[in-house]
Design a protein around this motif. Sequence first.
Motif, PDB file in Angstrom:
ATOM      1  N   GLY A   1      -1.239 -10.875  30.402  1.00  0.00           N
ATOM      2  CA  GLY A   1      -2.243 -11.891  30.137  1.00  0.00           C
ATOM      3  C   GLY A   1      -2.861 -11.842  28.758  1.00  0.00           C
ATOM      4  O   GLY A   1      -3.789 -12.603  28.474  1.00  0.00           O
ATOM      5  N   GLN A   2      -2.351 -10.954  27.907  1.00  0.00           N
ATOM      6  CA  GLN A   2      -2.919 -10.828  26.563  1.00  0.00           C
ATOM      7  C   GLN A   2      -1.866 -11.134  25.503  1.00  0.00           C
ATOM      8  O   GLN A   2      -0.667 -11.118  25.776  1.00  0.00           O
ATOM      9  N   GLU A   3      -2.338 -11.394  24.295  1.00  0.00           N
ATOM     10  CA  GLU A   3      -1.424 -11.644  23.195  1.00  0.00           C
ATOM     11  C   GLU A   3      -0.823 -10.327  22.698  1.00  0.00           C
ATOM     12  O   GLU A   3      -1.369  -9.253  22.930  1.00  0.00           O
ATOM     13  N   ARG A   4       0.326 -10.466  22.015  1.00  0.00           N
ATOM     14  CA  ARG A   4       0.963  -9.286  21.440  1.00  0.00           C
ATOM     15  C   ARG A   4       0.048  -8.714  20.351  1.00  0.00           C
ATOM     16  O   ARG A   4      -0.466  -9.444  19.512  1.00  0.00           O
ATOM     17  N   GLU A   5      -0.124  -7.397  20.381  1.00  0.00           N
ATOM     18  CA  GLU A   5      -1.095  -6.714  19.535  1.00  0.00           C
ATOM     19  C   GLU A   5      -0.400  -5.711  18.618  1.00  0.00           C
ATOM     20  O   GLU A   5       0.453  -4.932  19.072  1.00  0.00           O
ATOM     21  N   PHE A   6      -0.793  -5.704  17.346  1.00  0.00           N
ATOM     22  CA  PHE A   6      -0.262  -4.751  16.395  1.00  0.00           C
ATOM     23  C   PHE A   6      -0.704  -3.338  16.749  1.00  0.00           C
ATOM     24  O   PHE A   6      -1.866  -3.113  17.126  1.00  0.00           O
ATOM     25  N   VAL A   7       0.212  -2.372  16.606  1.00  0.00           N
ATOM     26  CA  VAL A   7      -0.102  -0.964  16.847  1.00  0.00           C
ATOM     27  C   VAL A   7       0.012  -0.153  15.559  1.00  0.00           C
ATOM     28  O   VAL A   7      -0.926   0.537  15.152  1.00  0.00           O
ATOM     29  N   ALA A   8       1.169  -0.214  14.893  1.00  0.00           N
ATOM     30  CA  ALA A   8       1.389   0.585  13.684  1.00  0.00           C
ATOM     31  C   ALA A   8       2.582   0.038  12.929  1.00  0.00           C
ATOM     32  O   ALA A   8       3.470  -0.578  13.519  1.00  0.00           O
ATOM     33  N   PHE A   9       2.594   0.290  11.593  1.00  0.00           N
ATOM     34  CA  PHE A   9       3.809   0.012  10.835  1.00  0.00           C
ATOM     35  C   PHE A   9       4.094   1.154   9.867  1.00  0.00           C
ATOM     36  O   PHE A   9       3.226   1.947   9.505  1.00  0.00           O
ATOM     37  N   LEU A  10       5.359   1.222   9.466  1.00  0.00           N
ATOM     38  CA  LEU A  10       5.846   2.238   8.537  1.00  0.00           C
ATOM     39  C   LEU A  10       6.816   1.577   7.581  1.00  0.00           C
ATOM     40  O   LEU A  10       7.788   0.952   8.012  1.00  0.00           O
ATOM     41  N   SER A  11       6.546   1.729   6.272  1.00  0.00           N
ATOM     42  CA  SER A  11       7.494   1.258   5.273  1.00  0.00           C
ATOM     43  C   SER A  11       8.554   2.342   5.085  1.00  0.00           C
ATOM     44  O   SER A  11       8.232   3.471   4.710  1.00  0.00           O
ATOM     45  N   VAL A  12       9.810   2.017   5.332  1.00  0.00           N
ATOM     46  CA  VAL A  12      10.878   3.010   5.210  1.00  0.00           C
ATOM     47  C   VAL A  12      11.011   3.484   3.773  1.00  0.00           C
ATOM     48  O   VAL A  12      11.208   4.660   3.509  1.00  0.00           O
ATOM     49  N   SER A  13      10.864   2.587   2.819  1.00  0.00           N
ATOM     50  CA  SER A  13      11.080   2.956   1.419  1.00  0.00           C
ATOM     51  C   SER A  13       9.930   3.759   0.829  1.00  0.00           C
ATOM     52  O   SER A  13      10.153   4.733   0.108  1.00  0.00           O
ATOM     53  N   SER A  14       8.702   3.398   1.140  1.00  0.00           N
ATOM     54  CA  SER A  14       7.550   4.064   0.517  1.00  0.00           C
ATOM     55  C   SER A  14       6.900   5.109   1.411  1.00  0.00           C
ATOM     56  O   SER A  14       6.154   5.958   0.936  1.00  0.00           O
ATOM     57  N   GLY A  15       7.156   5.035   2.715  1.00  0.00           N
ATOM     58  CA  GLY A  15       6.502   5.946   3.645  1.00  0.00           C
ATOM     59  C   GLY A  15       5.092   5.532   4.020  1.00  0.00           C
ATOM     60  O   GLY A  15       4.415   6.236   4.768  1.00  0.00           O
ATOM     61  N   THR A  16       4.638   4.400   3.529  1.00  0.00           N
ATOM     62  CA  THR A  16       3.293   3.927   3.846  1.00  0.00           C
ATOM     63  C   THR A  16       3.162   3.659   5.341  1.00  0.00           C
ATOM     64  O   THR A  16       4.006   3.005   5.931  1.00  0.00           O
ATOM     65  N   GLU A  17       2.095   4.184   5.926  1.00  0.00           N
ATOM     66  CA  GLU A  17       1.807   3.983   7.333  1.00  0.00           C
ATOM     67  C   GLU A  17       0.471   3.263   7.477  1.00  0.00           C
ATOM     68  O   GLU A  17      -0.423   3.429   6.643  1.00  0.00           O
ATOM     69  N   TYR A  18       0.354   2.508   8.563  1.00  0.00           N
ATOM     70  CA  TYR A  18      -0.913   1.848   8.847  1.00  0.00           C
ATOM     71  C   TYR A  18      -1.046   1.693  10.353  1.00  0.00           C
ATOM     72  O   TYR A  18      -0.056   1.402  11.034  1.00  0.00           O
ATOM     73  N   TYR A  19      -2.262   1.899  10.862  1.00  0.00           N
ATOM     74  CA  TYR A  19      -2.487   1.890  12.305  1.00  0.00           C
ATOM     75  C   TYR A  19      -3.625   0.960  12.687  1.00  0.00           C
ATOM     76  O   TYR A  19      -4.592   0.793  11.935  1.00  0.00           O
ATOM     77  N   ALA A  20      -3.507   0.404  13.868  1.00  0.00           N
ATOM     78  CA  ALA A  20      -4.628  -0.318  14.442  1.00  0.00           C
ATOM     79  C   ALA A  20      -5.758   0.674  14.708  1.00  0.00           C
ATOM     80  O   ALA A  20      -5.506   1.851  15.035  1.00  0.00           O
ATOM     81  N   GLU A  21      -6.963   0.228  14.580  1.00  0.00           N
ATOM     82  CA  GLU A  21      -8.123   1.106  14.754  1.00  0.00           C
ATOM     83  C   GLU A  21      -8.134   1.726  16.149  1.00  0.00           C
ATOM     84  O   GLU A  21      -8.548   2.879  16.317  1.00  0.00           O
ATOM     85  N   SER A  22      -7.655   0.990  17.126  1.00  0.00           N
ATOM     86  CA  SER A  22      -7.694   1.456  18.515  1.00  0.00           C
ATOM     87  C   SER A  22      -6.769   2.634  18.787  1.00  0.00           C
ATOM     88  O   SER A  22      -6.944   3.340  19.785  1.00  0.00           O
TER      89      SER A  22
END
Length: 126
Positions: A42-63
């Motif tokens: 019943g909810q929309e798709r929610e971002f969790v995390a991403f990773l750039s393969v080339s740079s290694g940059t990571e980012y996470y949802a606050e939750s």
Amino acid sequence: QVQLEESGGGLVQAGGSLRLSCAVSARSFGSLVMAWFRQAPGQEREFVAFLSVSSGTEYYAESVKDRFTISKDNAKDNAKHTVYLQMNDLKAEDTAVYYCAAGPMYSVSASHYPNWGQGTQVTVSS
């Protein structure tokens, strides 16, 4: 062409851990941004995390920050790789279908990822 297949979902008690895997088949793996999203009923798709393969940059949802970690293997095969989502201290609200996604740029928006796996169910019992 990019093919993705998730595995590793299941039922776990609150406070427990799971590691999801995403098998990636892509000649262009080195140029991809890999991400995990989730969708609860019943909810929309929610971002969790991403990773750039080339740079290694990571980012996470606050939750999920400080509980989840996205990573990749160091396979030598240019076409076959695995991306992981280590999930610790799981909570009931983490219950969802988890999807692996691949795209050309950093984004927290599902619309920027043209490639998706079929999803794997994670259920956290309280």
